[in-house]
Design an enzyme around this catalytic site. Structure first.
Site, PDB file in Angstrom:
ATOM      1  N   GLY A 186       0.935  -1.258  -0.007  1.00  0.00           N
ATOM      2  CA  GLY A 186      -0.139   0.018   0.110  1.00  0.00           C
ATOM      3  C   GLY A 186       0.842   1.217   0.086  1.00  0.00           C
ATOM      4  O   GLY A 186       2.022   0.986  -0.006  1.00  0.00           O
ATOM      5  N   GLY A 191       0.989   5.852   1.231  1.00  0.00           N
ATOM      6  CA  GLY A 191       0.144   6.933   1.941  1.00  0.00           C
ATOM      7  C   GLY A 191       0.765   8.159   1.377  1.00  0.00           C
ATOM      8  O   GLY A 191       1.321   8.136   0.321  1.00  0.00           O
ATOM      9  N   ASP A 212      -1.765  10.388  14.889  1.00  0.00           N
ATOM     10  CA  ASP A 212      -2.137  10.011  13.481  1.00  0.00           C
ATOM     11  C   ASP A 212      -3.284   8.823  13.748  1.00  0.00           C
ATOM     12  O   ASP A 212      -3.345   7.737  13.081  1.00  0.00           O
ATOM     13  CB  ASP A 212      -1.572   9.814  12.363  1.00  0.00           C
ATOM     14  CG  ASP A 212      -2.059   9.900  10.887  1.00  0.00           C
ATOM     15  OD1 ASP A 212      -3.279  10.411  10.983  1.00  0.00           O
ATOM     16  OD2 ASP A 212      -1.524   9.120   9.996  1.00  0.00           O
TER      17      ASP A 212
END
Length: 564
Positions: A19, A21, A143
């Site tokens: 993935g 970000g 976060d």
């Protein structure tokens, strides 16, 4: 961005993309040294030239490496590597090697809809345990969101990506970067939205948003832009979760709304406090919060603030009563005071004698645990022993040439140390002797090859000078063990080095064509010399040769053939 078969730092094989970000891209990888799966996070090329982001990425590695807890994804290693970007540019990109977690993140789990209250509470308890640990270490996550909460295939909860975490002591730190890079506005606290200094309670607000989403399937505030969402965090009251999902209990409603208070002084003040109230709500009981007024009253005032106790009233009356006739104007006689003092000394002496003679010296308070000696035990045995003491085992692999693989080398804290229940104990498990992959030292000088081997903890053995047609004089041809072989640390590597010569074979009797090809392949200068003193034969066999045996590289060889 990177070759999927690239090896970083000589040991981390980069595999499939997992993935990406705002700051980085994450790949599945393999630690070839320890044979375990890892996750490799590489800073995006678009940020690599920005010193601010490079520093922020390094801070992530430093912050996360301090976290060693079962509820937090571990960071194993970090560094920088020269990599080729999609446009062919070579850039020095920072990378982080992390624990690979098999499972799903909470964002994926919430895609179909909300969770049952019991499951939401279970997940949140683990998240708050992770935050309690990080806050004690002086690190605010900043976060907290579903995408950063992993649920393993076994149901274990792990918080990951301390990508924008900074030490609490850095009081001047504020959020000034875009939400696309540093986080998601849907989970921002009011103080983050306003760019104010953050603290541990910032994470608790975000955790409250996550709990809200787990219970309702939606975040409390949405908008077309990040600014619109941030404004709602600062100014708009949130709709109670039960208004969106009637199955949410009143206790959970109350917990969530307190966690999401705009004023951080009115939120839960610690992750431990938040977690305890989540447990209360999960049991179906209505939580009762102590207000600031309750605390002040209980600490600094009695009922009404004006009533006196009976003893105080009696003393006051005695002091004010002028009708009392005093029979003695001075204290009791000195012998009475002497007797009282003597009795006091005797009592104190008896107490000390009881404490230091009758009470065993090795009594340990119920709230204290002593680390047992686990050296030589298996990982399973050590974990069970610590669990029986209400301690948390954190297995860590370590190379050792002295301790058998699979058994405990040491613990941290060490054997005999006194700790509190639920303390995390690092248990170092031997993986056997260290192993090293023989590097590619071909065509290096002997000095350079020796330096490369020594740097890896290997020893240079014999150095044999051998003939070779192509490798320059003094350069390494090969070694034993060969390049790419995995060997124990400290192993000896023998080198074969070119002596600048070539072994010229005897080609007399071979056909001229074959002889020429053989010699040319050895990088020799072949000259054909016809001999008209002998009759021509089929294939033109070689009848003479100028040199043979060990000769300088590139030598001239004259071969004669019959042409008469």
């Amino acid at each position: 961005m990177t070759d999927p078969q690239r090896i970083l730092a000589g040991r981390y094989l980069v595999g499939d993309l997992i993935g990406q970000g705002g700051m980085s891209t994450v790949f599945r990888g393999t630690d070839t040294k320890l044979g375990r799966p890892v996750a490799v996070k590489i800073l995006k090329a678009s940020l690599a030239n920005d010193s601010t982001f490079r520093e922020r990425f390094r801070q992530e590695a430093q912050s996360a490496s301090r976290m060693a807890h079962p509820t937090i994804v571990r960071v194993f290693d970090a560094g920088e590597e020269l990599m080729q970007t999609a446009d062919g540019t070579q850039l020095q990109l920072p990378f982080i090697v992390m624990e690979y977690v098999e499972g799903q993140n909470l964002k994926e789990i919430l895609a179909p809809g909300p969770l049952a209250g019991e499951e939401a509470c279970r997940i949140m308890e683990s998240v708050l345990t992770a935050l309690e640990y990080s806050h004690r270490a002086g690190v605010v996550h900043r976060d907290i969101k579903p995408a950063n909460i992993m649920i393993t295939s076994a149901g274990q909860i792990k918080v990951m990506d301390f990508g924008i975490a900074r030490a609490i002591s850095d009081t001047s730190s504020t959020v000034a970067q875009t939400t696309a890079i540093l986080g998601t506005a849907a989970y921002f606290s009011p103080e983050q939205a306003k760019g104010e200094t953050v603290d541990a309670r910032t994470d608790l607000y975000s955790a409250g948003i996550v709990l809200y989403e787990m219970l309702t399937g939606k975040v409390p505030f949405t908008g077309d832009t990040a600014v619109a969402v941030a404004y709602q965090h600062v100014s708009e009251p949130a709709t109670p979760p039960s208004d969106r999902n009637p199955e949410v209990s009143a206790p959970l409603d109350k917990i969530v709304m307190r966690a999401m208070a705009k004023d951080r002084a009115k939120r839960f003040q610690t992750a431990a406090e938040f977690r305890e109230f989540v447990k209360v709500a999960a049991s179906g009981k209505m939580p009762v919060f102590r207000t600031e007024e309750n605390v002040e009253d209980s600490l600094f005032s009695s009922s009404g603030g004006s009533q006196l106790s009976e003893s105080e009233l009696a003393l006051k009356q005695l002091a004010d009563n002028t009708s009392v006739v005093r029979t003695q104007s001075r204290p009791p006689v000195m012998w009475i005071w002497g007797t009282i003092l003597s009795i006091g000394v005797i009592v104190i002496a008896v107490i000390f004698w009881l404490l230091f003679t009758l009470v065993p010296a090795n009594i340990v308070p119920e709230t204290t645990r002593i680390i047992p000696d686990l050296v030589g035990q298996t990982q399973e045995e050590a974990t069970d022993a610590l669990n029986e003491l209400d301690l948390v085992a954190q297995p860590l692999n370590e190379e050792s040439s002295e301790v058998e693989a699979g058994t405990v080398i040491r613990t941290d804290p060490a054997t005999g140390a006194k700790v509190s229940p639920e303390t995390v104990i690092n248990v170092y498990i031997s993986v056997g002797p260290s192993s090293v992959v023989i590097p590619n030292f071909q065509n290096m000088t002997v000095e350079a090859a020796s330096a490369a081997l020594t740097k890896l903890g290997l020893t240079v053995g014999t150095i044999d000078q051998v003939d070779d047609a192509t490798v320059p004089k003094g350069a390494v041809i090969d070694g034993t063990p060969t390049v790419g072989t995995s060997v124990p640390g400290g192993s000896t590597v023998d080198l074969k080095v070119s002596n600048g010569k070539v072994s010229v074979p005897d080609v007399v009797g071979q056909s001229m064509t074959v002889a020429r090809d053989i010699l040319s392949d050895l990088q020799l200068d072949v000259k054909l010399t016809p001999n008209n003193q002998c009759p021509t034969e089929s294939g033109s066999p070689v009848v003479s040769q100028s040199i043979a045996g060990s000769q300088p590289q590139g030598s001239t060889v004259e071969i004669g053939y019959c042409s008469g």
